[in-house]
Write an enzyme that holds these catalytic residues in place. Structure first.
Site, PDB file in Angstrom:
ATOM      1  N   LYS A 186       0.849  -1.189   0.000  1.00 38.71           N
ATOM      2  CA  LYS A 186       0.000   0.000   0.000  1.00 38.71           C
ATOM      3  C   LYS A 186       0.892   1.249   0.000  1.00 38.71           C
ATOM      4  O   LYS A 186       1.972   1.248   0.601  1.00 38.71           O
ATOM      5  CB  LYS A 186      -0.875  -0.033   1.249  1.00 38.71           C
ATOM      6  CG  LYS A 186      -1.885   1.088   1.381  1.00 38.71           C
ATOM      7  CD  LYS A 186      -2.704   0.891   2.655  1.00 38.71           C
ATOM      8  CE  LYS A 186      -3.829   1.915   2.763  1.00 38.71           C
ATOM      9  NZ  LYS A 186      -4.672   1.678   3.961  1.00 38.71           N
ATOM     10  N   SER A 193      -9.255   1.633   2.786  1.00 35.99           N
ATOM     11  CA  SER A 193      -8.357   2.464   2.008  1.00 35.99           C
ATOM     12  C   SER A 193      -7.257   1.680   1.309  1.00 35.99           C
ATOM     13  O   SER A 193      -6.515   2.236   0.508  1.00 35.99           O
ATOM     14  CB  SER A 193      -7.730   3.543   2.899  1.00 35.99           C
ATOM     15  OG  SER A 193      -6.954   2.968   3.943  1.00 35.99           O
ATOM     16  N   SER A 235      -9.799  -0.926   6.771  1.00 36.07           N
ATOM     17  CA  SER A 235      -9.121  -0.686   5.503  1.00 36.07           C
ATOM     18  C   SER A 235      -8.321  -1.844   4.939  1.00 36.07           C
ATOM     19  O   SER A 235      -7.908  -1.793   3.780  1.00 36.07           O
ATOM     20  CB  SER A 235      -8.213   0.541   5.614  1.00 36.07           C
ATOM     21  OG  SER A 235      -8.987   1.696   5.774  1.00 36.07           O
TER      22      SER A 235
END
Length: 557
Positions: A131, A215, A239
């Protein structure tokens, strides 16, 4: 920063796309109407047979091949670089590409194996995606903010730009992993969808009508398209679990202090009441266990002051994975079908029922979960903690470029609170955690095992996946963060428009309940992945990974 943030954003996106080799570029990406699902056979058309074989092997299988010399790390790296490049062109899932560096690292791993006849480490030659909160040498971290482009977390002249590396990045390298890309996030990170002004919107590859989640949405989309065998996201309100659920993957939200977060970029850094945690997403539960165990073998507590000194505990999973121990110590579960505020969509309710019936058929008792405090109260506490700074951190990041925030982003401008307010919120959270703990303990009277329930079966969200700008309700995921419990997501089924009909007689308990149900359309949702979460107690990572494997295999056998 330049006032022309749109040009800065476009230039950044173009610079990443330009790193994709010409022979890997797709001339015409079909519309959603032409091709809703771009996974499986659709993406396979762009790959060789060898690339398909490599990229559709799970992380455990890859490491077995690379560590034995059956596969070269460089061939594995090139296959995943290619598939990741195609995936990005289909659904906008990458922020950064460093394929050349990955291939060079893989060549070094092969050279080491050729000389020493052994693997570099437990993750020898395993491609791992990250990420875009991880700092990687020679690679930018912008986290979806235009104003962070060309800086270190919005600052210039720090001497950290493209030099500094996050602690987990160092540990992954020491284990022999191949790092090759960073994945898309919503700017601020506070959103269950993935959208920013640099790459636009990241779609759900199995059903491009829907969101990939957030996210860690780029991770979900990339792994969903098998452009990565395993990747790492973060979770402050769901997330990791949301993208895992929306993309039919396994994902774990560990408790705080189990895996190293040291040196990662973040939003609202310093808000310590509800901490973001880092954890993996993958195609199998064994892949999650592989990377978690490998990272713990590096003793991360020596380099991250917030990590507990808890090595991998095989015995914690033995009562789940060993059939003899399972007979001696029967498992029991609780089910949360409706949290009292928002009803799940029909396919999610069906997935929960499928899991309950399967476990009951295996002889496990499943009781109803009716906790005190309510999840609505936990969400109130969560919102207080998230809003301590009144959104100042996010506003300052947007102000660097003058860019406009996406409408989906959580958080509104308000005055920052004082220390007295924060202290009171922390006390309220602790008391709620204690009350919930004792409710869990009380279930020992109902399970028939003499012990409290082993896990809660719960929706992760009220929908199989959110529609764009339609993430109406977060409490099914956020209650776990307030309690700091370990939770794992597992895929169950897919939406079937012939089975998952709209409930025409639905009676809402409130406005958000009605709004959520109004968004369900069997035609739009058809084919989407449907998942559930299993929630355990604090720091039960080994146990929950074993449960994910046990329940997952039972469901899909």
């Amino acid at each position: 920063m330049s006032n022309d943030w749109k040009k800065t954003a476009k230039d950044k996106a173009d610079s990443v796309n330009d790193l994709i080799p010409q022979e890997w570029r797709i001339k015409d990406v079909p519309s959603i109407e032409q091709q809703r699902d771009v996974t499986g056979p659709f993406i396979q058309q762009y790959l060789s047979k060898q690339e398909i074989e490599i990229t559709e092997t799970d992380a455990v299988g890859i490491v077995k091949k690379t560590s034995s010399g059956a596969w070269k790390a460089v061939d594995v790296a090139k296959a995943f670089c290619h598939r990741a490049a195609v995936a990005h062109q289909l659904v906008n899932c990458l922020h950064e590409i460093f394929f050349d560096a990955a291939i060079a690292d893989a060549e070094k791993a092969d050279a080491y194996f050729a000389e020493h006849k052994k693997a570099l480490g437990a993750l020898h030659g395993l491609p791992v995606s990250l990420k875009d909160q991880f700092h990687v040498k020679d690679v930018e971290t912008h986290m979806g903010y235009v104003g962070w482009i060309g800086t270190f977390e919005g600052k210039k002249g720090t001497n950290k730009e493209k030099v500094f590396e996050s602690e987990m990045v160092k540990e992954l390298r020491s284990l022999g992993a191949t790092l090759y890309c960073k994945t898309s996030v919503p700017h601020t990170l506070m959103c269950g969808e993935t959208i920013n002004n640099i790459i636009g919107y990241t779609q759900n590859p199995a059903n491009r009508n829907l969101s990939t989640g957030g996210s860690s949405g780029g991770e979900g989309a990339l792994i969903g398209l098998r452009g990565s065998p395993v990747g790492f996201g973060t979770d402050i309100g769901g997330s990791i679990r949301i993208p895992a659920a929306f993309n039919g993957l396994y994902g774990i939200r560990p408790s705080t202090g189990r895996l190293p977060y040291q040196g990662m970029a973040n939003s609202g850094d310093g808000q310590n009441s509800i901490l973001s945690v880092v954890g993996p997403l993958a195609t199998t539960p064994d892949a999650l266990s592989l990377v978690t165990q490998a990272l713990l073998s590096t003793e991360p507590w020596l380099h991250d002051p917030l990590v507990h000194e808890i090595p991998w505990r095989p015995s914690a999973a033995a009562s789940i994975s060993d059939p003899i121990q399972r007979l001696a110590n029967p498992l029991s579960f609780a089910v949360l079908r409706h949290d009292g505020t928002c009803a799940p969509h029909p396919p999610v309710a069906r997935a929960v029922d499928l899991v309950v019936k399967k476990l009951e058929s295996l002889g496990h008792k499943v009781i109803t979960w009716d906790p005190k405090p309510t999840h609505a109260r936990l969400m109130e506490i969560c919102a207080k903690c998230w809003d301590f700074d009144g959104g100042a951190d996010m506003r300052s990041a947007f102000a660097l470029s003058g860019e406009e925030p996406a409408p989906q982003i959580l958080g509104e401008e308000k005055p920052a609170v004082d220390a007295t307010y924060i202290a009171a919120a922390n006390v309220e959270k602790r008391e709620a955690q204690k009350e919930y703990m004792e409710y869990w303990n009380s279930t020992a009277e109902l399970t028939g095992t003499g012990r409290p329930v082993d896990a809660i079966i719960s929706p992760l969200a009220p929908f199989a996946a959110a529609r764009p700008n339609g993430y109406t309700y977060y409490t099914y995921s956020t209650f776990v963060n307030v309690l700091d419990y370990t939770s794992v997501v597992l895929p169950v089924t897919r939406v079937d428009k012939g089975v998952d009909k709209k409930d025409e007689g639905f009676k809402a308990v409130g406005e958000v309940d009605q709004k959520t149900q109004d968004l369900y359309d069997p035609e739009i949702y058809d084919g989407a992945h449907v998942s559930i979460q299993l929630v355990g107690r604090k720091l039960q990572e080994e146990k929950m990974l074993a449960l994910a494997k046990y329940v997952g295999e039972a469901i899909h056998s």
